[in-house]
Design a protein around this motif. Structure first.
Motif, short mmCIF file in Angstrom:
data_model
loop_
_atom_site.label_atom_id
_atom_site.label_comp_id
_atom_site.label_asym_id
_atom_site.label_seq_id
_atom_site.Cartn_x
_atom_site.Cartn_y
_atom_site.Cartn_z
N GLU A 18 -7.21 5.51 -3.62
CA GLU A 18 -7.62 5.60 -2.21
C GLU A 18 -6.43 6.04 -1.36
N CYS A 19 -6.72 6.32 -0.07
CA CYS A 19 -5.68 6.69 0.89
C CYS A 19 -5.78 5.76 2.09
N VAL A 20 -4.63 5.23 2.52
CA VAL A 20 -4.61 4.35 3.70
C VAL A 20 -3.48 4.81 4.63
N GLU A 21 -3.55 4.37 5.90
CA GLU A 21 -2.53 4.76 6.88
C GLU A 21 -1.31 3.84 6.80
N ASP A 39 3.87 -1.10 10.56
CA ASP A 39 3.73 -1.59 9.17
C ASP A 39 5.08 -1.57 8.46
N VAL A 89 -2.35 -4.09 1.83
CA VAL A 89 -3.65 -3.43 1.75
C VAL A 89 -4.70 -4.47 1.41
N ARG A 90 -5.49 -4.86 2.43
CA ARG A 90 -6.54 -5.86 2.24
C ARG A 90 -5.99 -7.13 1.58
N GLN A 139 0.58 8.66 5.62
CA GLN A 139 -0.52 8.32 4.71
C GLN A 139 0.06 7.78 3.40
N GLY A 190 1.81 3.05 -4.44
CA GLY A 190 1.52 4.02 -3.38
C GLY A 190 2.56 5.13 -3.32
#
Length: 700
Positions: free
Chosen positions: A586-589, A594, A606-607, A631, A643
């Protein structure tokens, strides 16, 4: 210089030798199986006949000795034993060595050849054996009468028109038929063309042969065994009082007149048409209803058409193409994909509906051509699996262990190039399972296990990858022994606690070995690190799971093809990079806040789960300031989420892989490059290697 016919023979011989090895291993398990014995004999007969025809006299003469023994096995005069299988496998290896030497101009071990022939001759009954100076009696043994009575056969031999181009002389086959008994040969010239229309390299003649022999129909088929795919062959028994009794085998008058030319087929048909047909007689006598006759005729015609269509398809179902030509085709398709991407990008930037329509059509056709070109190079992995049965057999005998190999998913297809490069790593893994995994029979018995161990080799498709598993029911891995050895070699710093998976991963470190003594199989500290590097070079991953006392499972994940991959196109500053899509989750910001919250550590929340990340801008030393919102592309590497931070994610991209050349071969974190639609070069990121490099730095 080897001509094209000799090269064709060599390619066929290598395939026959692979089939021969598989058949011999089956024969060891089922020594009474006549079908397997027949397969072994036919493979030998084909190699012998073709070898003599194409000038490989040494191979033909050597193979003849093995064929002589198996002809007696086929007739029940020699039993199938372990020794027979052993010496035949050795003979198979020697034939392969002869073929290799003919290609490379090397020398053949003549002493080994003579040694094998000596053992084979020692297996012959005294009446069947012969000296090297007079091999004729052994040859005659292959043609011993199988029947006590004579049978007359009608043989229709119609070779394919291109049979001369394959270096086959039909007259040599007819000459071999004459050795079976009295025969008469009639050449049929109906297919001859006017002289000016004839091709001098084509065969327009076919033959009818009337042969009386005691040898039986199998001896006749053996004559044609290595041209059976290049001809139409029909063999009918037409006369034998002992076989059929009285006049049961006699011909109708019309058939004899037609064969002699006294009556044409049309005239015969005209005469027969004046008689009532079978169905009409059956209906007239009230034996069958008309509807049932119609139904039976429809079924008869349907089956006939289906069989004809199947035969037509089978006759043209495959074609032999050199691997190099397929590689050139795939390279050209790769270039076409690049040009198509350029066309699509150019058309999208112009307000020309017609050009855009053409670009979309080219894109569709290119995608179809790409898929078809890659599918042509796909081979079932079972071709590789079958080779390992011999490895397991020989190595288990050498180590005094009892091991059975099971396979599943042999029909799973992989790119030819991937299969070739996967062979050596799988050999290493199987050898380790045999040596380290499976215990000695007495140890297994003491542990309450069957004396015979099992190694299971399986393959299954999953998306754009194939999972290959090697599972054994052996002793499993000793976690503490591995930890102690790793600490002794300085691979694990003192006081560092590692998970079970991390401890098992130490096996793949260079120079690691827990073997107590050096043998021909293991203990030299090489192997598993080589395996891991080879798997990673294929953009694959390898994982190891084990339970003490129950066994070990090694899982290898490999991409279907190495030529073209689906990837994720990303951008950092003015540079673009590609990440293999098969590794992307997946891709997250990632915002500046952060980064501040992580207090200098490269960790993202992440979650509610912490995910370590690698900033590519920093890793590749790309100048300039990153955007406020970056990203993180989260990937799966060896079961761990990692990541990769980039400026922007552009989207999916069909990537044609190009190597970087010798000067950049050892660049860390880059596995290749591609050309984008605008002509720019984008580098392909090697994520597993990148993660490994960062882990190594953190331990220093």
């Amino acid at each position: 210089m080897m001509d094209q016919h000799q090269q064709a023979f060599k390619e066929e011989a290598y395939e026959l030798l692979a089939e021969l090895e598989t058949s011999l291993l089956e024969l060891e398990e089922r020594p009474e199986d006549e079908e397997v014995i027949g397969r072994v004999f036919r493979a030998m007969h084909t190699i012998k006949g073709s070898g003599a025809m194409f000038g490989f006299e040494d191979i033909a003469a050597f193979t003849h000795e093995v064929e002589t023994v198996f002809d007696l096995v086929r007739n029940g005069k020699i039993p199938v034993t372990k020794n027979l299988v052993n010496i035949t496998l050795a003979a198979r290896d020697q034939i392969k060595a002869m073929l290799d030497a003919s290609a490379e101009g090397g020398m053949v071990d003549e002493f080994r050849t003579a040694e094998i022939i000596g053992v084979l001759k020692g297996m012959l009954p005294e009446a069947e054996s012969s000296s090297p100076e007079d091999p004729q009696p052994a040859k005659e043994a292959t043609k011993e009468p199988k029947e006590s009575f004579e049978v007359t056969y009608r043989i229709r031999f119609e070779p394919d028109r291109g049979i001369f181009m394959r270096g086959i002389n039909p007259l040599s086959l007819i000459k071999e038929l004459r050795e079976l008994g009295p025969c008469r040969v009639v050449a049929q010239l109906a297919n001859l063309l006017p002289l000016e229309e004839m091709d001098a390299e084509s065969c327009y003649v076919y033959w009818d042969v009337i042969l009386t022999t005691k040898q039986g129909i199998d001896a006749i088929r053996d004559v044609f065994i290595f041209v059976e795919d290049d001809c139409e062959l029909k063999i009918d028994a037409i006369d034998s009082g002992d076989a059929f009794g009285g006049e049961a085998g006699s011909k109708r008058l019309g058939e004899i007149l037609m064969e002699r030319g006294d009556l044409s087929p049309e005239e015969l048909k005209s005469i027969l048409s004046q008689q009532k047909k079978f169905g009409e007689i059956a209906v007239a006598n009230g034996l069958v209803e008309p509807e049932k006759i119609v139904s039976a005729l429809v079924e008869q015609q349907h089956v006939k058409e289906v069989r004809q269509e199947r035969q037509s398809q089978e006759s043209a179902s495959s074609i032999r193409v050199p691997a190099e030509k397929l590689d050139v085709l795939v390279n050209l398709v790769g270039e076409l994909v690049t040009v198509q991407a350029r066309l699509s990008q150019t058309s999208a930037g112009r307000k020309d509906a017609e050009l855009l329509s053409i670009a979309e059509e080219v894109e569709r056709l290119t995608a179809e051509l790409r898929d078809n070109a890659l599918n042509i190079r796909m081979l079932p992995i079972g071709t590789t699996f079958s080779k390992f049965k011999r490895l397991v057999r020989d190595l288990s005998n050498e180590l005094g262990k009892k091991i059975e190999m099971e396979t599943s998913g042999a029909e799973t297809e992989l790119d030819k190039t991937v299969i070739e490069k996967l062979n050596d790593p799988l050999v290493h893994l199987i050898r380790n399972s045999i040596d380290h995994g499976i215990e000695m029979p007495e140890e297994r018995a003491a542990a309450g296990k069957p004396a015979q161990g099992t190694i299971h080799l399986g393959a299954v498709h999953s998306g754009d990858s194939v999972f290959i598993t090697i599972t054994d029911d052996g002793a499993g891995l000793d976690k503490e022994a591995i930890r102690a050895k790793a600490m002794e070699k300085g691979l694990i710093p003192p006081g560092v606690e590692l998970s079970e998976k991390e401890i098992f991963a130490q096996i793949f470190e260079p120079g690691f070995s827990t073997a107590k003594k050096v043998s021909s199989v293991s203990g030299r500290g090489v192997g598993m690190d080589v395996v891991k590097r080879a798997i990673e070079a294929l953009r694959g991953t390898i994982e190891l799971n084990s339970k003490r006392g129950e066994g070990t499972t090694i899982t290898v994940k490999i991409p279907l093809t190495l030529a073209i991959i689906e990837s994720l196109l990303v951008q950092i500053g003015g540079d673009r990079f590609l990440l293999p899509l098969s590794l992307v989750d997946e891709c997250v910001e990632l915002t500046d806040s952060d980064i501040e919250k992580s207090h200098g550590r490269n960790l993202a929340n992440v979650r509610e789960h912490l995910v370590p990340y690698i900033p590519l801008r920093e890793k590749f030393r790309i100048t300039g300031d990153p955007p406020e919102i970056q990203q993180i592309v989260i990937t799966q590497v060896s079961g761990m989420r990692v990541g990769v931070v980039v400026d922007h994610v552009i989207g999916e991209h069909q990537t044609v892989i190009k190597s970087l050349g010798r000067a950049y071969k050892n660049v860390e974190g880059i596995s290749g490059a591609t050309i984008l639609g605008d002509g720019a070069v984008a580098l392909i990121v090697d994520i597993p290697q990148l993660v490994k490099g960062v882990e190594a730095q953190s331990l220093q």
